[in-house]
Enzyme design. Structure first.
Site, PDB file in Angstrom:
ATOM      1  N   SER A   8      -9.574   2.041   3.198  1.00  0.00           N
ATOM      2  CA  SER A   8      -8.732   2.773   2.271  1.00  0.00           C
ATOM      3  C   SER A   8      -7.760   1.887   1.481  1.00  0.00           C
ATOM      4  O   SER A   8      -7.170   2.336   0.497  1.00  0.00           O
ATOM      5  CB  SER A   8      -7.931   3.825   3.038  1.00  0.00           C
ATOM      6  OG  SER A   8      -7.054   3.216   3.973  1.00  0.00           O
ATOM      7  N   LYS A  20       0.842  -1.199   0.000  1.00  0.00           N
ATOM      8  CA  LYS A  20       0.000   0.000   0.000  1.00  0.00           C
ATOM      9  C   LYS A  20       0.876   1.247   0.000  1.00  0.00           C
ATOM     10  O   LYS A  20       1.883   1.312   0.715  1.00  0.00           O
ATOM     11  CB  LYS A  20      -0.912  -0.026   1.232  1.00  0.00           C
ATOM     12  CG  LYS A  20      -1.947   1.097   1.298  1.00  0.00           C
ATOM     13  CD  LYS A  20      -2.810   0.929   2.541  1.00  0.00           C
ATOM     14  CE  LYS A  20      -3.856   2.016   2.673  1.00  0.00           C
ATOM     15  NZ  LYS A  20      -4.702   1.841   3.879  1.00  0.00           N
ATOM     16  N   SER A  27      -9.673  -0.392   7.408  1.00  0.00           N
ATOM     17  CA  SER A  27      -9.150  -0.189   6.049  1.00  0.00           C
ATOM     18  C   SER A  27      -8.498  -1.405   5.416  1.00  0.00           C
ATOM     19  O   SER A  27      -8.170  -1.373   4.231  1.00  0.00           O
ATOM     20  CB  SER A  27      -8.156   0.980   6.045  1.00  0.00           C
ATOM     21  OG  SER A  27      -8.834   2.194   6.180  1.00  0.00           O
TER      22      SER A  27
END
EC number: 6.3.5.7
Length: 482
Positions: A149, A74, A173
């Protein structure tokens, strides 16, 4: 694509690690423009890593545990020499001068870095729609969001663009996008994995964890990235068990608590409720004891979270002032004007909204009414969990109230967007480990996730229960085609 299938390919001499990695990049090049799961790929570095693993295999050297496994990161986790943008204009050109502890441990364990995945800007969102680099699509339906996210990480795993990915979880997330994309997402105990190199959002809530296709792959990654780190004072100095050795234990007699408040919430979609309750029946058939428990303040978690997390964010993001690093506006006649314009131009709407909420909650005259009260409720939520774990071993809830929603549904309705984290934020507030696993599909063919929450440092227990369920249920028989 999972670790076991890749190892069979490699060790049966069907393909070299380099060939497998090249095939993945070909797939990414052809199909990811439709999904937009990656912000950038690191092909040259990945090929070099693959060649090193192939040499170890050729000369029959001892292999590290994750040798040849292709992993995505990420893009709010620092990778040395590679852009770490947080999907924001503020950090668009920032190249990290050091490697995060979690990613460093992955590469030391033989993992291969494929690139950096898309996310909501600064990890603030539940749909991966606020990224500077565009919206990510859900591989099960490209008109829908992958969650957030860590939407890019979950979408890349579901689409077969990597074997596993690393995300961060501040209020759900990792677990929420895992639920939307039909994959496994694990948030460890707060402090189990070092946060060194994770760009801070809310420091008392943030935690790094894996997103994978199988529970066993999540267990492998967790084992590799866990452990004490001198660079992170919040990282726990506790022994790290080999989670793989616990996966196949019988769950006969395991006490699973069904949180009453979750299943009675009016926002819970009936199809999600039905699917998760079918999962409960399956656990019972496998020998688990099902017990209804009450956590009276569970549903207060979302309001509590949206005071505490923005408050911490407003402090953490104060460092982006256009002076030392990050975006700097060319306008401004003085330092104050330049800083103000840099932040106004560098941050997107959602990030600015949360900074303003947090600044207000911390301001003189309001901190007692909002921030301090939220911290008191946080303590009460943790006490509810403590009381529940006096009666049961594991807690079970839906991961999300709904399945993946259409792009644009909540762009202008942030409060409705925030409610998608309703069932995940309490575990963050209490610092507890939690995992999302697929448990079924709705009538639109969209995945439904089930969440298991464990007591502090009891990842082994939730991984065991999740693995037994996964093997028995075989929910994901085929990966999405798009």
């Amino acid at each position: 694509m999972n670790f076991n299938s890749l190892r069979k390919e490699i060790f049966s001499n069907n393909a070299s690690v380099k060939e497998l990695v090249n095939d993945i990049f070909t797939n990414i090049d052809h199909k990811d423009p439709e999904i937009n799961s990656y912000i950038c790929t690191t092909k040259d570095n990945a090929i070099a890593q693959a060649e090193n693993i192939d040499k170890l295999i050729q000369f029959k050297e001892k292999l590290p545990p994750l040798a040849g496994m292709p992993i995505a990161i990420k893009d709010n986790i620092c990778t040395k020499g590679v852009a770490t943008t947080c999907a924001s204009k503020m950090l668009k050109n920032f190249v990290a001068p050091y490697e995060s502890t979690a990613s460093s441990k992955l590469w030391s364990s033989g993992g291969i870095c494929l690139g950096k995945t898309n996310l909501d800007e600064f990890a603030m969102g539940s749909s991966t729609e606020t990224s500077l680099f565009g919206v990510t699509s859900n591989p099960w339906d490209i008109n829908r969001v992958p969650g957030g996210s860590s939407g890019g990480s979950a979408a890349s795993v579901a689409a077969g663009f990597c074997a596993a990915a690393i995300g961060s979880d501040t209020g759900g997330s990792i677990r929420q996008p895992a639920s939307f994309c039909g994959v496994v997402g694990l948030k460890p105990t707060y402090g189990r994995v070092s946060r060194w190199g994770l760009v801070a959002f809310a420091s008392s809530l943030d935690q790094i964890g894996p997103i994978t296709n199988t529970v066993s792959d999540a267990a492998e990654i967790l084992y590799s990235i866990s452990g004490k780190d001198p660079f992170d004072s919040t990282c726990l100095d506790k022994p790290v068990p080999n989670y793989l050795t616990h996966l196949n234990k019988s769950i006969k007699g395991l006490k699973i608590g069904i949180i009453k408040e979750c299943f009675e919430h009016p926002g819970l979609n009936p199809e999600v409720k039905e699917s998760v309750l079918s999962g409960v029946d399956r656990f019972q058939a496998l020998g688990a004891e099902i017990i209804e428990v009450e956590c009276p303040r569970f549903n207060d978690g979302i309001a509590t979270y949206y005071v505490i997390a923005p408050s911490e964010a407003s402090a953490n993001l104060a460092r982006y002032d256009g002076v030392k690093y990050g975006y700097r506006s060319n306008d401004g006649s003085n330092l104050i004007d330049m800083t103000s314009k840099s932040r106004a131009e560098g941050f997107g709407d959602e990030v600015q909204r949360r900074i303003l909420i947090g600044t207000y909650a911390l301001s003189a005259g309001y901190s007692d009414a909002y921030y301090k009260k939220a911290q008191k409720v946080r303590t009460l939520i943790r006490k509810d969990f403590d009381n529940a774990f006096n009666k049961v071993d594991v807690l079970l809830t839906p991961t999300c109230p709904t399945t993946a929603f259409l792009k644009g549904d909540f762009v202008n309705d942030p409060l409705s967007m925030y409610l998608s984290d309703l069932l995940t934020v309490p575990a963050n507030l209490a610092g507890l480990p939690a995992i999302s696993i697929p448990c079924g599909f709705d009538t639109k063919g969209l995945p439904i996730g089930m969440q298991l929450i464990g007591n502090v440092l009891e990842e082994d227990r939730i991984l065991n229960a999740a693995n037994i369920f996964e093997i028995d249920a075989q929910v994901i028989k085929n990966r999405p085609s798009f």
